[in-house]
Design an enzyme around this catalytic site. Structure first.
Site, PDB file in Angstrom:
ATOM      1  N   ARG A   1      63.527 -90.872  -3.810  1.00 35.92           N
ATOM      2  CA  ARG A   1      64.641 -90.265  -3.075  1.00 35.92           C
ATOM      3  C   ARG A   1      64.380 -90.246  -1.573  1.00 35.92           C
ATOM      4  O   ARG A   1      65.298 -90.413  -0.768  1.00 35.92           O
ATOM      5  CB  ARG A   1      64.863 -88.823  -3.554  1.00 35.92           C
TER       6      ARG A   1
ATOM      7  N   SER B   1      64.809 -81.046  -8.922  1.00 35.24           N
ATOM      8  CA  SER B   1      63.483 -81.289  -8.375  1.00 35.24           C
ATOM      9  C   SER B   1      62.751 -79.981  -8.111  1.00 35.24           C
ATOM     10  O   SER B   1      61.599 -79.798  -8.517  1.00 35.24           O
ATOM     11  CB  SER B   1      63.587 -82.107  -7.085  1.00 35.24           C
TER      12      SER B   1
ATOM     13  N   THR C   1      54.934 -79.473   3.225  1.00 42.19           N
ATOM     14  CA  THR C   1      53.744 -78.624   3.202  1.00 42.19           C
ATOM     15  C   THR C   1      52.520 -79.406   2.738  1.00 42.19           C
ATOM     16  O   THR C   1      51.408 -79.210   3.253  1.00 42.19           O
ATOM     17  CB  THR C   1      53.987 -77.411   2.286  1.00 42.19           C
TER      18      THR C   1
ATOM     19  N   LYS D   1      59.533 -78.201 -10.885  1.00 45.86           N
ATOM     20  CA  LYS D   1      58.176 -77.860 -10.436  1.00 45.86           C
ATOM     21  C   LYS D   1      57.900 -76.370 -10.615  1.00 45.86           C
ATOM     22  O   LYS D   1      56.808 -75.975 -11.029  1.00 45.86           O
ATOM     23  CB  LYS D   1      57.991 -78.249  -8.962  1.00 45.86           C
ATOM     24  N   LYS D   2      58.876 -75.533 -10.285  1.00 43.68           N
ATOM     25  CA  LYS D   2      58.657 -74.090 -10.341  1.00 43.68           C
ATOM     26  C   LYS D   2      58.567 -73.607 -11.788  1.00 43.68           C
ATOM     27  O   LYS D   2      57.745 -72.738 -12.115  1.00 43.68           O
ATOM     28  CB  LYS D   2      59.769 -73.358  -9.591  1.00 43.68           C
TER      29      LYS D   2
ATOM     30  N   ASP E   1      56.674 -67.183  -6.183  1.00 44.40           N
ATOM     31  CA  ASP E   1      56.646 -68.337  -5.292  1.00 44.40           C
ATOM     32  C   ASP E   1      57.907 -68.346  -4.442  1.00 44.40           C
ATOM     33  O   ASP E   1      58.890 -67.657  -4.712  1.00 44.40           O
ATOM     34  CB  ASP E   1      56.537 -69.635  -6.101  1.00 44.40           C
ATOM     35  N   LYS E   2      57.844 -69.168  -3.413  1.00 46.59           N
ATOM     36  CA  LYS E   2      58.962 -69.422  -2.513  1.00 46.59           C
ATOM     37  C   LYS E   2      59.133 -70.925  -2.367  1.00 46.59           C
ATOM     38  O   LYS E   2      58.159 -71.669  -2.407  1.00 46.59           O
ATOM     39  CB  LYS E   2      58.660 -68.803  -1.145  1.00 46.59           C
ATOM     40  N   HIS E   3      60.356 -71.366  -2.232  1.00 44.75           N
ATOM     41  CA  HIS E   3      60.577 -72.787  -1.949  1.00 44.75           C
ATOM     42  C   HIS E   3      61.642 -72.916  -0.869  1.00 44.75           C
ATOM     43  O   HIS E   3      62.643 -72.211  -0.884  1.00 44.75           O
ATOM     44  CB  HIS E   3      61.018 -73.549  -3.189  1.00 44.75           C
ATOM     45  N   SER E   4      61.404 -73.849   0.050  1.00 45.00           N
ATOM     46  CA  SER E   4      62.356 -74.121   1.127  1.00 45.00           C
ATOM     47  C   SER E   4      62.966 -75.499   0.929  1.00 45.00           C
ATOM     48  O   SER E   4      62.297 -76.424   0.457  1.00 45.00           O
ATOM     49  CB  SER E   4      61.645 -74.072   2.485  1.00 45.00           C
TER      50      SER E   4
END
Length: 433
Positions: free
Chosen positions: A168, A183, A120, A187-188, A80-83
């Site tokens: 938040r 956070s 997203t 999730k990941k 996965d990727k997270h920004s």
């Protein structure tokens, strides 16, 4: 057990909290014993006082185990990727099917927009019929059969984070390095990943505007994630201008489809997307090095395989079966569309990117309260970038003429026009392992 208000007071006064205290507070966030006001006060105390590394790990762990933690049995790596978020950051919609086309499996749990940044999840919600919160069985099935599934947090996965995330967003605590770390990783980790690539934005449109802040966040995420057994690398990427030339939910879906089908390929967006995909492939053992991974990613896009996978994913999650072929027909369009000219001769020297994100929110494309409904059709497109000749600054997509007037004023104010082209920064500024 310490009462919530006493724990808040302890953190307000700078005391280091124990693992047990943090776990108890997170449990209260999950089951409702901690009120929204108390959760907001805790977030503000953390914002000002910060957390130690041990507290950060404890908070991440507690939020991860506040719900279901997935396991996978798949023939390829789970990646996965997270920004950290920005304006026009449409990468996830393109990246997931591109990596899936190269043999990876991408069970991506996305979030709503935070502050001035687009989310997203909100973009996917603009696709008619798309089920962004399916049950875990459907999530697993789509990931296994298609290679990727992009959804929002369900009630099963990291529910404590889901509640705190919304609080938040509207209490001025989005930028907390500690809360961002917990956070993202809760999730990941709950998604059962084998590898994660972090995209930490830096610039005028990022939560971490300075390179030192961005580096601190990247170091925090990489150290906590790897310490928790999740292989993670981070890229610090440029957010001194909108990454894509569109900002707004339906507009960004259409943009992603155009990119995947080859109808559009803007250099900045393409460079960042390929760089992140390549890191994922190397992390998952699908390519020997970044050069080989980049070639594979490029071929997945130009061959049409990535676009096909995106279309299948959308259909499998309830969206139109022909979104890739007819995106503009399915995605809502705003009734007022207005081109905004620069009004002076010159070159775009600078963009106040955060202000563009706030303009999208003012149009109705984001939230000022957790319960706010989002207008999927509004936003900005054809946005100029630094170095462009000042002509058209962008196109406003609004629900009313009055909204378009306000957005036009904001758009003009966000751009600095001058005689000289700015020095261009690399799209990827640093890599952290």
């Amino acid at each position: 057990m310490m009462m919530p208000q006493e724990l808040i007071r302890a953190k307000r006064d700078g005391r280091v909290l124990t693992d047990a205290e943090i776990a108890a507070f997170v449990s209260g966030i999950t089951d409702g014993r901690v009120t929204e006001g108390q959760a907001a006060a805790f977030a503000m105390a953390v914002f000002f006082r910060g957390l130690s590394l041990a507290e950060r790990v404890a908070l991440t762990r507690a939020m991860t185990w506040s719900g279901t933690v997935l396991t996978w049995d798949l023939p390829g790596p789970v990646l996965d990727k997270h920004s950290t978020g920005g304006v026009g950051d449409t990468v996830s919609l393109a990246l997931a099917p591109m990596v899936a086309a190269c043999g990876g499996y991408v069970p991506m749990i996305s979030g709503r927009g935070l502050g001035h940044t687009g989310g997203t999840l909100d973009k996917l919600a603009s696709i008619p019929g798309y089920d962004a919160r399916p049950g875990l069985d459907r999530f697993r099935s789509v990931t296994r059969s298609i290679g990727c599934a992009i959804i929002g947090q369900t009630s099963d996965l990291a529910p404590a984070d889901r509640r705190l995330y919304a609080i938040r967003d509207v209490t001025g605590t989005v930028e907390s390095l500690d809360l961002i770390t917990a956070s993202i990783l809760s999730k990941k980790l709950a998604a059962g990943l084998g590898g994660l690539v972090m995209d930490v934005k830096c610039g005028s449109g990022a939560f971490m505007a300075g390179i030192d802040e961005a580096r601190a966040l990247a170091d925090s995420i990489v150290s906590v994630a790897n310490g928790a057994g999740l292989k993670t690398v981070a890229l610090i990427t440029d957010m001194d201008a909108p990454l894509a030339s569109s900002a707004g939910n339906a507009l960004e879906v259409t943009y992603a489809v155009d990119y995947l089908t080859g109808r559009a390929c803007e250099p900045a967006f393409h460079a960042v997307t390929v760089a992140l995909c390549a890191e994922m492939l190397v992390l998952g053992g699908l390519a020997a090095d970044i050069a080989e991974a980049s070639r594979r990613v490029e071929e997945a896009r130009t061959s049409g395989r990535a676009a096909e996978i995106f279309g299948r994913m959308v259909a499998a999650l309830g969206g139109p079966i022909d979104l890739v072929e007819r995106a503009t027909d399915h995605c809502q369009s705003a009734p007022v569309i207005r081109q905004v000219k620069a009004g002076k001769v010159g070159i775009v020297e600078r963009v106040e990117t955060r202000d563009l994100g706030l303009a999208v929110i003012a149009l109705g494309g984001g939230r000022t309260r957790p319960q706010d409904e989002i207008d999927p059709a509004v936003g900005l497109s054809a946005l100029a970038r630094p170095g462009d000749t000042a002509d058209i600054l962008g196109i406003v997509h609004a629900r009313s003429e009055a909204q378009a007037d306000a957005a036009e004023i904001a758009l003009r104010a966000a751009y600095r026009i001058g005689p000289d082209a700015p020095i261009r920064r690399p799209h990827a500024l640093q890599r952290i392992t």
